[in-house]
Enzyme design. Structure first.
Site, PDB file in Angstrom:
ATOM      1  N   LYS A  11      26.028  37.230   1.975  1.00  0.00           N
ATOM      2  CA  LYS A  11      26.508  36.395   3.068  1.00  0.00           C
ATOM      3  C   LYS A  11      26.796  37.262   4.315  1.00  0.00           C
ATOM      4  O   LYS A  11      26.842  38.510   4.222  1.00  0.00           O
ATOM      5  CB  LYS A  11      27.768  35.664   2.616  1.00  0.00           C
ATOM      6  CG  LYS A  11      27.524  34.647   1.478  1.00  0.00           C
ATOM      7  CD  LYS A  11      28.833  33.956   1.095  1.00  0.00           C
ATOM      8  CE  LYS A  11      28.633  32.877   0.051  1.00  0.00           C
ATOM      9  NZ  LYS A  11      29.912  32.170  -0.256  1.00  0.00           N
ATOM     10  N   TYR A  51      24.497  23.656   0.932  1.00  0.00           N
ATOM     11  CA  TYR A  51      25.860  23.316   0.496  1.00  0.00           C
ATOM     12  C   TYR A  51      26.091  21.798   0.445  1.00  0.00           C
ATOM     13  O   TYR A  51      27.240  21.355   0.540  1.00  0.00           O
ATOM     14  CB  TYR A  51      26.872  23.974   1.429  1.00  0.00           C
ATOM     15  CG  TYR A  51      27.087  25.451   1.153  1.00  0.00           C
ATOM     16  CD1 TYR A  51      27.436  25.910  -0.132  1.00  0.00           C
ATOM     17  CD2 TYR A  51      26.979  26.403   2.165  1.00  0.00           C
ATOM     18  CE1 TYR A  51      27.637  27.260  -0.392  1.00  0.00           C
ATOM     19  CE2 TYR A  51      27.193  27.760   1.907  1.00  0.00           C
ATOM     20  CZ  TYR A  51      27.524  28.175   0.630  1.00  0.00           C
ATOM     21  OH  TYR A  51      27.738  29.514   0.374  1.00  0.00           O
ATOM     22  N   PHE A  59      36.836  22.035   3.753  1.00  0.00           N
ATOM     23  CA  PHE A  59      36.396  23.330   4.300  1.00  0.00           C
ATOM     24  C   PHE A  59      34.913  23.349   4.664  1.00  0.00           C
ATOM     25  O   PHE A  59      34.392  24.393   5.061  1.00  0.00           O
ATOM     26  CB  PHE A  59      36.712  24.459   3.305  1.00  0.00           C
ATOM     27  CG  PHE A  59      36.122  24.279   1.918  1.00  0.00           C
ATOM     28  CD1 PHE A  59      34.799  24.609   1.651  1.00  0.00           C
ATOM     29  CD2 PHE A  59      36.901  23.771   0.885  1.00  0.00           C
ATOM     30  CE1 PHE A  59      34.249  24.441   0.386  1.00  0.00           C
ATOM     31  CE2 PHE A  59      36.360  23.605  -0.400  1.00  0.00           C
ATOM     32  CZ  PHE A  59      35.026  23.943  -0.640  1.00  0.00           C
ATOM     33  N   ARG A  94      26.667  35.578 -11.876  1.00  0.00           N
ATOM     34  CA  ARG A  94      27.996  35.015 -11.554  1.00  0.00           C
ATOM     35  C   ARG A  94      29.102  35.997 -11.973  1.00  0.00           C
ATOM     36  O   ARG A  94      30.114  36.127 -11.292  1.00  0.00           O
ATOM     37  CB  ARG A  94      28.220  33.681 -12.275  1.00  0.00           C
ATOM     38  CG  ARG A  94      27.370  32.519 -11.797  1.00  0.00           C
ATOM     39  CD  ARG A  94      27.760  31.947 -10.475  1.00  0.00           C
ATOM     40  NE  ARG A  94      29.034  31.267 -10.454  1.00  0.00           N
ATOM     41  CZ  ARG A  94      29.477  30.566  -9.413  1.00  0.00           C
ATOM     42  NH1 ARG A  94      28.726  30.441  -8.317  1.00  0.00           N
ATOM     43  NH2 ARG A  94      30.651  29.986  -9.425  1.00  0.00           N
ATOM     44  N   THR A 100      35.111  32.309  -7.360  1.00  0.00           N
ATOM     45  CA  THR A 100      34.925  31.806  -5.988  1.00  0.00           C
ATOM     46  C   THR A 100      36.039  32.279  -5.056  1.00  0.00           C
ATOM     47  O   THR A 100      35.772  32.749  -3.948  1.00  0.00           O
ATOM     48  CB  THR A 100      34.915  30.258  -6.021  1.00  0.00           C
ATOM     49  OG1 THR A 100      33.900  29.831  -6.934  1.00  0.00           O
ATOM     50  CG2 THR A 100      34.667  29.686  -4.637  1.00  0.00           C
ATOM     51  N   ARG A 111      33.317  40.039  -5.451  1.00  0.00           N
ATOM     52  CA  ARG A 111      34.299  39.244  -4.706  1.00  0.00           C
ATOM     53  C   ARG A 111      35.714  39.793  -4.900  1.00  0.00           C
ATOM     54  O   ARG A 111      36.520  39.780  -3.972  1.00  0.00           O
ATOM     55  CB  ARG A 111      34.212  37.786  -5.150  1.00  0.00           C
ATOM     56  CG  ARG A 111      32.924  37.104  -4.660  1.00  0.00           C
ATOM     57  CD  ARG A 111      32.708  35.782  -5.358  1.00  0.00           C
ATOM     58  NE  ARG A 111      31.697  34.959  -4.721  1.00  0.00           N
ATOM     59  CZ  ARG A 111      31.343  33.752  -5.149  1.00  0.00           C
ATOM     60  NH1 ARG A 111      31.934  33.232  -6.218  1.00  0.00           N
ATOM     61  NH2 ARG A 111      30.420  33.056  -4.519  1.00  0.00           N
ATOM     62  N   ASN A 125      33.564  35.621   0.711  1.00  0.00           N
ATOM     63  CA  ASN A 125      33.417  36.191  -0.628  1.00  0.00           C
ATOM     64  C   ASN A 125      32.072  36.891  -0.866  1.00  0.00           C
ATOM     65  O   ASN A 125      31.603  36.973  -1.994  1.00  0.00           O
ATOM     66  CB  ASN A 125      33.734  35.136  -1.690  1.00  0.00           C
ATOM     67  CG  ASN A 125      32.891  33.886  -1.530  1.00  0.00           C
ATOM     68  OD1 ASN A 125      31.947  33.880  -0.750  1.00  0.00           O
ATOM     69  ND2 ASN A 125      33.216  32.844  -2.280  1.00  0.00           N
ATOM     70  N   HIS A 128      26.663  34.787  -2.521  1.00  0.00           N
ATOM     71  CA  HIS A 128      26.454  33.503  -3.203  1.00  0.00           C
ATOM     72  C   HIS A 128      25.630  33.753  -4.448  1.00  0.00           C
ATOM     73  O   HIS A 128      24.711  34.574  -4.426  1.00  0.00           O
ATOM     74  CB  HIS A 128      25.689  32.524  -2.296  1.00  0.00           C
ATOM     75  CG  HIS A 128      25.188  31.324  -3.037  1.00  0.00           C
ATOM     76  ND1 HIS A 128      25.984  30.227  -3.293  1.00  0.00           N
ATOM     77  CD2 HIS A 128      23.998  31.056  -3.637  1.00  0.00           C
ATOM     78  CE1 HIS A 128      25.299  29.341  -4.002  1.00  0.00           C
ATOM     79  NE2 HIS A 128      24.081  29.825  -4.230  1.00  0.00           N
ATOM     80  N   GLU A 139      17.978  25.745  -5.494  1.00  0.00           N
ATOM     81  CA  GLU A 139      18.270  26.744  -4.456  1.00  0.00           C
ATOM     82  C   GLU A 139      17.112  27.737  -4.281  1.00  0.00           C
ATOM     83  O   GLU A 139      16.773  28.103  -3.159  1.00  0.00           O
ATOM     84  CB  GLU A 139      19.566  27.487  -4.801  1.00  0.00           C
ATOM     85  CG  GLU A 139      20.790  26.575  -4.697  1.00  0.00           C
ATOM     86  CD  GLU A 139      22.076  27.231  -5.184  1.00  0.00           C
ATOM     87  OE1 GLU A 139      22.043  28.402  -5.625  1.00  0.00           O
ATOM     88  OE2 GLU A 139      23.124  26.562  -5.119  1.00  0.00           O
TER      89      GLU A 139
HETATM   90  P1  IDP Z   1      30.711  29.357  -5.577  1.00  0.00           P
HETATM   91  O1  IDP Z   1      30.193  30.027  -4.326  1.00  0.00           O
HETATM   92  O2  IDP Z   1      31.535  30.300  -6.408  1.00  0.00           O
HETATM   93  O3  IDP Z   1      29.639  28.664  -6.387  1.00  0.00           O
HETATM   94  P2  IDP Z   1      31.500  26.739  -4.557  1.00  0.00           P
HETATM   95  O4  IDP Z   1      32.582  25.881  -5.102  1.00  0.00           O
HETATM   96  O5  IDP Z   1      30.094  26.323  -4.818  1.00  0.00           O
HETATM   97  O6  IDP Z   1      31.755  28.228  -5.111  1.00  0.00           O
HETATM   98  O7  IDP Z   1      31.766  26.881  -3.004  1.00  0.00           O
HETATM   99  C1  IDP Z   1      30.784  27.426  -2.145  1.00  0.00           C
HETATM  100  C2  IDP Z   1      31.455  28.333  -1.132  1.00  0.00           C
HETATM  101  O8  IDP Z   1      32.389  27.576  -0.354  1.00  0.00           O
HETATM  102  C3  IDP Z   1      32.310  29.453  -1.738  1.00  0.00           C
HETATM  103  O9  IDP Z   1      31.565  30.572  -2.146  1.00  0.00           O
HETATM  104  C4  IDP Z   1      33.246  29.757  -0.583  1.00  0.00           C
HETATM  105  O10 IDP Z   1      32.594  30.556   0.407  1.00  0.00           O
HETATM  106  C5  IDP Z   1      33.508  28.378  -0.016  1.00  0.00           C
HETATM  107  N1  IDP Z   1      34.713  27.754  -0.602  1.00  0.00           N
HETATM  108  C6  IDP Z   1      34.823  27.195  -1.844  1.00  0.00           C
HETATM  109  N2  IDP Z   1      36.060  26.706  -2.050  1.00  0.00           N
HETATM  110  C7  IDP Z   1      36.751  26.968  -0.921  1.00  0.00           C
HETATM  111  C8  IDP Z   1      38.115  26.691  -0.515  1.00  0.00           C
HETATM  112  O11 IDP Z   1      38.924  26.117  -1.255  1.00  0.00           O
HETATM  113  N3  IDP Z   1      38.457  27.122   0.737  1.00  0.00           N
HETATM  114  C9  IDP Z   1      37.600  27.752   1.575  1.00  0.00           C
HETATM  115  N4  IDP Z   1      36.327  28.021   1.239  1.00  0.00           N
HETATM  116  C10 IDP Z   1      35.910  27.641   0.013  1.00  0.00           C
HETATM  117 MG    MG Z   2      28.454  27.021  -5.948  1.00  0.00          MG
END
Ligand code: IDP
Ligand code: MG
Length: 155
Positions: A11, A51, A59, A94, A100, A111, A125, A128, A139
């Site tokens: 990212k 997304y 968010f 992962r 996350t 992360r 973080n 992805h 994806e």
């Molecule tokens: P992942 O990236 O671990 O699969 P997802 O739930 O798919 O997690 O969320 C995608 C991205 O959205 C996360 O990697 C992060 O950058 C952002 N994100 C997820 N949850 C939050 C939150 O509660 N606050 C702010 N950003 C979030």
């Molecule tokens: Mg995800």
């Protein structure tokens, strides 16, 4: 266990903070194989499609800005998109990425070591990683044309 392909994005925070090489090092050390790589300028449409399952989250708007590089001074947004292939690749990548929420991610994961939550509450973080086989397939097809991915060995 099945041979899987999984999508990884380094990212904008990962690129900005010069974590590209370190991230690839971790991925390579897993024994999984890199089978596609591309620096991609992230359009609004691509970000929203990637997304789309999160479009109702509070968010979401800032997530789109984040993945498009708006918080990291990239005038032309960019991420490094990768596909890795191997046994159980989705879960293994992962595990390298970590949870996350960077504050909950295990120390030693990408992360956990390098992610942060900004004062505005944005999760930055670094990376992805596709979360399950259906997501991975969707994806990989979203970010790469079939001919950009090294063909799987025959037989
Ligand atoms: P992942 O990236 O671990 O699969 P997802 O739930 O798919 O997690 O969320 C995608 C991205 O959205 C996360 O990697 C992060 O950058 C952002 N994100 C997820 N949850 C939050 C939150 O509660 N606050 C702010 N950003 C979030
Ligand atoms: Mg995800």
């Amino acid at each position: 266990m099945a041979i899987q392909q999984t999508l990884i994005l380094i990212k904008p925070d990962g690129l900005k903070r010069r974590l590209t090489g370190l991230s690839i090092d971790r991925l390579d050390a897993s024994g999984l194989e890199m089978v596609a790589a591309r620096v991609v300028s992230v359009s609004d449409a691509l970000a929203r499609e990637h997304y789309k399952s999160l479009s109702d989250k509070p968010f979401f708007a800032n997530l789109i800005r984040y993945i498009r590089g708006e918080f990291h001074g990239f005038k032309d947004s960019r991420v490094l998109a990768l596909v890795y292939r191997g046994e159980d690749a989705i879960k293994r990548v992962r595990a390298i990425a970590g949870a996350t929420n960077p504050e909950q991610a295990e120390p030693g994961t990408l992360r956990g070591s390098f992610g942060r939550i900004t004062t505005e509450g944005q999760f930055e973080n670094v990376i992805h990683a596709s979360s399950d086989p259906a997501d991975a397939e969707r994806e990989v097809a979203l970010w790469f044309k079939p001919e950009e991915i090294l063909a799987a060995p025959q037989g």
